[in-house]
Scaffold this motif. Structure first.
Motif, PDB file in Angstrom:
ATOM      1  N   THR A 193       0.850  -1.183   0.000  1.00  0.00           N
ATOM      2  CA  THR A 193       0.000   0.000   0.000  1.00  0.00           C
ATOM      3  C   THR A 193       0.888   1.236   0.000  1.00  0.00           C
ATOM      4  O   THR A 193       2.114   1.150   0.165  1.00  0.00           O
ATOM      5  CB  THR A 193      -0.922  -0.002   1.225  1.00  0.00           C
ATOM      6  N   LEU A 194       0.278   2.402  -0.175  1.00  0.00           N
ATOM      7  CA  LEU A 194       1.053   3.626  -0.352  1.00  0.00           C
ATOM      8  C   LEU A 194       1.796   4.066   0.908  1.00  0.00           C
ATOM      9  O   LEU A 194       2.650   4.953   0.831  1.00  0.00           O
ATOM     10  CB  LEU A 194       0.134   4.753  -0.828  1.00  0.00           C
ATOM     11  N   ASP A 195       1.501   3.477   2.031  1.00  0.00           N
ATOM     12  CA  ASP A 195       2.205   3.836   3.269  1.00  0.00           C
ATOM     13  C   ASP A 195       3.325   2.847   3.593  1.00  0.00           C
ATOM     14  O   ASP A 195       3.891   2.876   4.689  1.00  0.00           O
ATOM     15  CB  ASP A 195       1.225   3.904   4.443  1.00  0.00           C
ATOM     16  N   ALA A 218       8.934  -0.811   3.290  1.00  0.00           N
ATOM     17  CA  ALA A 218       8.794  -2.238   2.983  1.00  0.00           C
ATOM     18  C   ALA A 218       9.104  -2.517   1.519  1.00  0.00           C
ATOM     19  O   ALA A 218       9.743  -3.521   1.188  1.00  0.00           O
ATOM     20  CB  ALA A 218       7.377  -2.697   3.329  1.00  0.00           C
ATOM     21  N   LEU A 219       8.676  -1.611   0.633  1.00  0.00           N
ATOM     22  CA  LEU A 219       8.981  -1.788  -0.794  1.00  0.00           C
ATOM     23  C   LEU A 219      10.473  -1.688  -1.043  1.00  0.00           C
ATOM     24  O   LEU A 219      11.047  -2.512  -1.780  1.00  0.00           O
ATOM     25  CB  LEU A 219       8.244  -0.735  -1.616  1.00  0.00           C
ATOM     26  N   LEU A 247      12.956  -4.708  -2.542  1.00  0.00           N
ATOM     27  CA  LEU A 247      13.732  -4.594  -3.775  1.00  0.00           C
ATOM     28  C   LEU A 247      15.234  -4.517  -3.539  1.00  0.00           C
ATOM     29  O   LEU A 247      15.998  -4.516  -4.497  1.00  0.00           O
ATOM     30  CB  LEU A 247      13.282  -3.349  -4.561  1.00  0.00           C
ATOM     31  N   SER A 248      15.646  -4.435  -2.284  1.00  0.00           N
ATOM     32  CA  SER A 248      17.086  -4.334  -1.997  1.00  0.00           C
ATOM     33  C   SER A 248      17.552  -5.473  -1.117  1.00  0.00           C
ATOM     34  O   SER A 248      18.191  -6.422  -1.585  1.00  0.00           O
ATOM     35  CB  SER A 248      17.414  -2.974  -1.369  1.00  0.00           C
ATOM     36  N   ALA A 249      17.233  -5.420   0.185  1.00  0.00           N
ATOM     37  CA  ALA A 249      17.750  -6.423   1.123  1.00  0.00           C
ATOM     38  C   ALA A 249      17.242  -7.814   0.807  1.00  0.00           C
ATOM     39  O   ALA A 249      17.967  -8.797   0.952  1.00  0.00           O
ATOM     40  CB  ALA A 249      17.375  -6.028   2.557  1.00  0.00           C
ATOM     41  N   GLU A 250      15.991  -7.926   0.348  1.00  0.00           N
ATOM     42  CA  GLU A 250      15.429  -9.238   0.082  1.00  0.00           C
ATOM     43  C   GLU A 250      15.451  -9.588  -1.404  1.00  0.00           C
ATOM     44  O   GLU A 250      14.921 -10.606  -1.824  1.00  0.00           O
ATOM     45  CB  GLU A 250      13.984  -9.303   0.599  1.00  0.00           C
TER      46      GLU A 250
END
Length: 299
Positions: free
Chosen positions: A246-248, A252-253, A257-260
């Protein structure tokens, strides 16, 4: 081909060899047995010294041969004799991210569109060394930016997306997802991510099938919901082995896209051509004949 092949990386240097031969011949014809002292000294003095046994008329060619041998080795070394190495391992980044953005008016004219762009910027900022691409869609899909490591360009293009970007009316996310799958396949990506930014319009069996295609290629499909995500978001994320954001959930995004991220390096399935330049060793070898030019005469 197995084994090693020999080639010249800089063959133009071999043109110096004929010049070197002419120079050697010129030196040989000009040098006398007394090292040109016959031209600079009084003939009577030289005869007197010869009578006393102080003049050695023997003309050794060793110094000249040593000099020419050293120069020839230097020229050949500069020509770059190299051994072909086809067994050299090479690696490339096989992980990339494609952002598929719904540019239909229902999204770009929404009050939360600015927050959607912020999510996209957080995603781009987390790419690190991963290449990225942008696809926009409405009634049809288009590549806004092909795969690139220029994340600044990606961010600038993202900021320019608006209601007029895609002229085709409608919302066909399956076309954008299929284009993303093609983009990953053309880039030979085996561990990428596809991020679909949408309000959920048009999600259905066709887009679900496209999600499965992306997962079959080894990539993950994640979705960013403009509003509260519906059940279709979870269904597509499950089929694409990704997540719903979600936008908040900017952090997490970025973490997704980096650590995971499954950034993997894999040996390429085709050999690259490498050459091992052997010229440096010939330059070292040229020092050996030059040592003869500095030998000491022992009496």
């Amino acid at each position: 081909m197995s084994g090693a092949d020999l080639t010249l990386l800089r063959p133009a240097w071999l043109l110096a060899l004929p010049v070197l031969l002419l120079f050697a011949w010129w030196l040989y014809t000009r040098r006398g047995g007394l090292g040109d002292w016959q031209k600079a000294s009084d003939p009577a003095l030289l005869r007197a010294m010869a009578a006393l046994g102080r003049v050695d008329k023997s003309a050794s060619a060793a110094p000249l041969l040593a000099l020419m041998g050293a120069l020839a080795l230097i020229v050949i070394g500069l020509a770059g004799p190299a051994v072909e190495r086809r067994d050299t391992l090479s690696f490339r980044n096989l992980d990339a991210v494609v952002f598929v953005i719904d540019a239909s008016p229902s999204v770009t004219e929404d009050a939360r569109w600015a927050q959607m762009l912020t999510m996209g910027r957080f995603g781009l900022a987390s790419l690190g060394t991963r290449p990225g691409g942008l696809i926009v869609y409405a009634g049809d899909a288009y590549v806004a930016t092909d795969m690139t490591l220029d994340h600044l360009q990606l961010g600038q293009t993202l900021s320019l997306i608006g209601a007029e970007t895609v002229p085709d009316p409608g919302s066909r996310p399956e076309r954008g997802l299929r284009m993303a799958a093609e983009l990953l396949a053309e880039a030979e990506v085996v561990a990428g991510d596809v991020v679909l930014m949408t309000d959920g319009a048009g999600l259905g069996p066709a887009s679900l099938q496209a999600a499965g295609t992306i997962a079959a290629q080894g990539a993950r499909l994640s979705l960013i919901a403009l509003n509260a995500p519906s059940a279709a978001f979870d269904t597509h994320a499950a089929a694409g082995q990704g997540r719903v954001f979600t936008l908040d959930q900017t952090e997490a995004l970025a973490n997704w896209l980096s650590a995971e991220a499954r950034t993997r390096l894999q040996q390429q399935d085709y050999p690259l051509l490498f050459w091992h330049d052997m010229g440096r060793y010939l330059l070292l070898l040229a020092l050996l004949p030059m040592l003869l030019l500095f030998r000491r005469q022992m009496s």
